[in-house]
Design an enzyme around this catalytic site. Structure first.
Site, PDB file in Angstrom:
ATOM      1  N   ASP A  59      62.601 107.535 -42.758  1.00 43.42           N
ATOM      2  CA  ASP A  59      61.469 108.430 -42.480  1.00 43.42           C
ATOM      3  C   ASP A  59      61.870 109.864 -42.813  1.00 43.42           C
ATOM      4  O   ASP A  59      62.981 110.288 -42.470  1.00 43.42           O
ATOM      5  CB  ASP A  59      61.119 108.402 -40.968  1.00 43.42           C
ATOM      6  CG  ASP A  59      60.230 107.210 -40.633  1.00 43.42           C
ATOM      7  OD1 ASP A  59      60.020 106.351 -41.508  1.00 43.42           O
ATOM      8  OD2 ASP A  59      59.770 107.142 -39.480  1.00 43.42           O
ATOM      9  N   GLU A  87      65.913 107.498 -32.915  1.00 46.75           N
ATOM     10  CA  GLU A  87      65.408 107.263 -34.284  1.00 46.75           C
ATOM     11  C   GLU A  87      66.006 108.260 -35.250  1.00 46.75           C
ATOM     12  O   GLU A  87      66.222 107.975 -36.413  1.00 46.75           O
ATOM     13  CB  GLU A  87      63.881 107.379 -34.317  1.00 46.75           C
ATOM     14  CG  GLU A  87      63.321 107.168 -35.739  1.00 46.75           C
ATOM     15  CD  GLU A  87      61.897 107.632 -35.930  1.00 46.75           C
ATOM     16  OE1 GLU A  87      61.208 107.902 -34.933  1.00 46.75           O
ATOM     17  OE2 GLU A  87      61.466 107.741 -37.096  1.00 46.75           O
ATOM     18  N   GLU A  88      66.276 109.463 -34.734  1.00 46.14           N
ATOM     19  CA  GLU A  88      66.735 110.569 -35.598  1.00 46.14           C
ATOM     20  C   GLU A  88      68.251 110.656 -35.714  1.00 46.14           C
ATOM     21  O   GLU A  88      68.777 111.609 -36.288  1.00 46.14           O
ATOM     22  CB  GLU A  88      66.153 111.902 -35.091  1.00 46.14           C
ATOM     23  CG  GLU A  88      64.637 111.906 -34.906  1.00 46.14           C
ATOM     24  CD  GLU A  88      63.849 111.411 -36.146  1.00 46.14           C
ATOM     25  OE1 GLU A  88      64.363 111.566 -37.269  1.00 46.14           O
ATOM     26  OE2 GLU A  88      62.757 110.863 -35.966  1.00 46.14           O
ATOM     27  N   ASP A 106      62.664 107.322 -29.156  1.00 49.29           N
ATOM     28  CA  ASP A 106      61.912 107.816 -30.306  1.00 49.29           C
ATOM     29  C   ASP A 106      61.460 109.214 -29.890  1.00 49.29           C
ATOM     30  O   ASP A 106      60.469 109.357 -29.177  1.00 49.29           O
ATOM     31  CB  ASP A 106      60.711 106.890 -30.557  1.00 49.29           C
ATOM     32  CG  ASP A 106      59.847 107.368 -31.719  1.00 49.29           C
ATOM     33  OD1 ASP A 106      58.860 106.674 -32.034  1.00 49.29           O
ATOM     34  OD2 ASP A 106      60.153 108.428 -32.295  1.00 49.29           O
ATOM     35  N   LEU A 108      60.066 111.778 -31.221  1.00 45.83           N
ATOM     36  CA  LEU A 108      58.731 112.240 -31.579  1.00 45.83           C
ATOM     37  C   LEU A 108      58.028 111.092 -32.307  1.00 45.83           C
ATOM     38  O   LEU A 108      58.355 110.777 -33.452  1.00 45.83           O
ATOM     39  CB  LEU A 108      58.809 113.499 -32.469  1.00 45.83           C
ATOM     40  CG  LEU A 108      57.610 114.435 -32.428  1.00 45.83           C
ATOM     41  CD1 LEU A 108      56.424 113.854 -33.168  1.00 45.83           C
ATOM     42  CD2 LEU A 108      57.168 114.800 -31.019  1.00 45.83           C
ATOM     43  N   ASP A 109      57.095 110.460 -31.604  1.00 41.67           N
ATOM     44  CA  ASP A 109      56.362 109.322 -32.192  1.00 41.67           C
ATOM     45  C   ASP A 109      55.027 109.806 -32.737  1.00 41.67           C
ATOM     46  O   ASP A 109      54.313 110.554 -32.086  1.00 41.67           O
ATOM     47  CB  ASP A 109      56.122 108.260 -31.107  1.00 41.67           C
ATOM     48  CG  ASP A 109      55.228 107.153 -31.613  1.00 41.67           C
ATOM     49  OD1 ASP A 109      55.661 106.420 -32.528  1.00 41.67           O
ATOM     50  OD2 ASP A 109      54.081 107.048 -31.133  1.00 41.67           O
TER      51      ASP A 109
HETATM   52  P1  AHG Z   1      57.327 107.701 -35.927  1.00 39.62           P
HETATM   53  O1  AHG Z   1      56.456 108.897 -36.159  1.00 39.62           O
HETATM   54  O2  AHG Z   1      58.149 107.788 -34.668  1.00 39.62           O
HETATM   55  O3  AHG Z   1      58.172 107.354 -37.132  1.00 39.62           O
HETATM   56  O4  AHG Z   1      56.376 106.459 -35.620  1.00 39.62           O
HETATM   57  C1  AHG Z   1      55.251 106.290 -36.384  1.00 39.62           C
HETATM   58  C2  AHG Z   1      54.750 104.898 -36.168  1.00 39.62           C
HETATM   59  C3  AHG Z   1      53.867 104.714 -34.944  1.00 39.62           C
HETATM   60  O5  AHG Z   1      53.680 105.880 -34.199  1.00 39.62           O
HETATM   61  C4  AHG Z   1      52.542 104.269 -35.502  1.00 39.62           C
HETATM   62  O6  AHG Z   1      52.034 103.182 -34.772  1.00 39.62           O
HETATM   63  C5  AHG Z   1      52.876 103.845 -36.915  1.00 39.62           C
HETATM   64  O7  AHG Z   1      54.007 104.582 -37.308  1.00 39.62           O
HETATM   65  C6  AHG Z   1      51.755 104.137 -37.870  1.00 39.62           C
HETATM   66  O8  AHG Z   1      52.177 103.617 -39.107  1.00 39.62           O
HETATM   67  P2  AHG Z   1      51.148 103.662 -40.358  1.00 39.62           P
HETATM   68  O9  AHG Z   1      50.928 105.110 -40.657  1.00 39.62           O
HETATM   69  O10 AHG Z   1      51.895 102.912 -41.432  1.00 39.62           O
HETATM   70  O11 AHG Z   1      49.896 102.944 -39.906  1.00 39.62           O
HETATM   71 MN    MN Z   2      57.504 106.123 -33.486  1.00 42.41          MN
HETATM   72 MN    MN Z   3      59.666 109.134 -34.310  1.00 47.79          MN
HETATM   73 MN    MN Z   4      59.725 108.543 -37.899  1.00 48.88          MN
END
Ligand code: AHG
Ligand code: MN
Ligand code: MN
Ligand code: MN
Length: 328
Positions: A59, A87-88, A106, A108-109
């Protein structure tokens, strides 16, 4: 005056020194969440900007991903945790050699939503540390979700909320600046048994296996189809926001495996997204699987492993399992 988070922690986590340390850790996590909230409310427009680095997961890291990671790393240090798995971060960070607990987090989700002023969050999972884990630190984040001692998430939305379980049901607390802390908002959340809404990123439809496509087709067919009723759809793209809505009014969430690059096991991470959400959902009377297997029973192969994730109203999650197990 509504009862405070402190009062809840004192009654739920006071049986021994270990429980009191977990209660203290949750207080430190709350302090970090208010710091992140204030950065979101007051911070400049660069919070959603890419920092150019990618995390172990591939990511791209946003400014707020890193700020939140730092804030919760400090909370983990203040809590005397032995291991911090984020995660980071590449792998487990060893903090206090004498610590008895580990946190998978996590920080920052929903990073893709930072620059769109949509609800985002922090998800955490508190785990025990065994002597075997001390001897081989990478094993501490290879424990099944059933081992979790506590799980929760913060939602940075119109309100700052904490959704928490220590194994005594799932409870919602609201940050009240007036009160200067978290107050109980919903005691013992229960997920409605019948789902009226589904939550999935439909743009991945062509990548799903047939059984999942069949399941969603039947939902879309509404009252003329085999379900004989209409369904609504909501998808925020921040796991915490979709999970909070489902806790509040039922529904079912799916992030299936899809054949895209690296998403053969879905996108969501087992240790710091699926496991804590699964504990919260089960404690609220719902269910969480990878489609067929209970999330909390899955043996993790490492801190950043991904898993397909289906959770929400128990009957709907079980129905999805039947679509997969006996497709016709
Ligand atoms: P993060 O920002 O911690 O990497 O998590 C993002 C995740 C979660 O929050 C969400 O349900 C999903 O990514 C959305 O994924 P898409 O954009 O592929 O739908
Ligand atoms: Mn997340
Ligand atoms: Mn995250
Ligand atoms: Mn992420």
């Amino acid at each position: 005056m509504p009862s405070s988070l402190d009062a809840h922690l004192r009654s739920a986590l006071d049986a021994d020194e270990g429980q009191r340390r977990i209660a203290e850790a949750i207080r430190h996590l709350c302090t970090a969440s208010v710091k992140v909230r204030n950065q979101i409310i007051e911070g400049g427009s660069n919070l959603g900007e890419q920092r150019g680095d990618t995390n172990t997961d591939g990511d791209v890291q946003k400014e707020l991903d890193v700020l939140a990671d730092r804030a919760f790393l400090q909370a983990a240090k203040d809590s005397g945790f032995m291991f911090f798995g984020s995660e980071e971060q590449e792998g487990p960070v060893t903090l206090d050699e004498n610590g008895d607990f580990a946190i998978a987090i996590d920080p920052l989700d929903g990073s893709s939503n930072i620059s769109t002023n949509v609800s985002i969050g922090t998800i955490f999972s508190i785990l025990p540390v065994s002597d075997a884990n001390r001897a081989d630190p990478k094993t501490v984040f290879m424990q099944k979700g059933a081992n979790q001692l506590a799980a929760g998430f913060f939602v940075y939305g119109p309100q700052l909320q904490l959704v928490l379980t220590v194994g005594d049901g799932t409870h919602v607390f609201l940050f009240s600046p007036k009160f200067g802390g978290f107050v109980e908002q919903t005691a013992s959340v229960t997920i409605a048994d019948k789902a009226k809404e589904f939550s999935v990123n439909m743009s991945n439809y062509r990548h799903w296996d047939t059984h999942i496509r069949n399941y969603v087709d039947d939902l879309l067919a509404g009252e003329e189809g085999p379900r004989e009723r209409d369904f609504g759809m909501r998808y925020v793209g921040s796991l915490v926001a979709d999970a909070y809505r489902i806790l509040q009014r039922g529904g079912v969430f799916l992030y299936p495996s899809d054949g895209r690059k690296g998403y053969q096991n879905g996108r969501l991470r087992l240790m710091y997204e699926a496991n804590p959400v699964a504990m919260l959902v089960e404690q609220a009377g719902g269910a969480a699987t990878d489609g067929t297997t209970r999330i909390l029973d899955i043996e993790p192969e490492g801190l950043h492993v991904r898993t397909p994730l289906v959770f929400g109203s128990k009957r709907e999650v079980e129905r999805i399992g039947r679509y997969i197990a006996d497709p016709d």
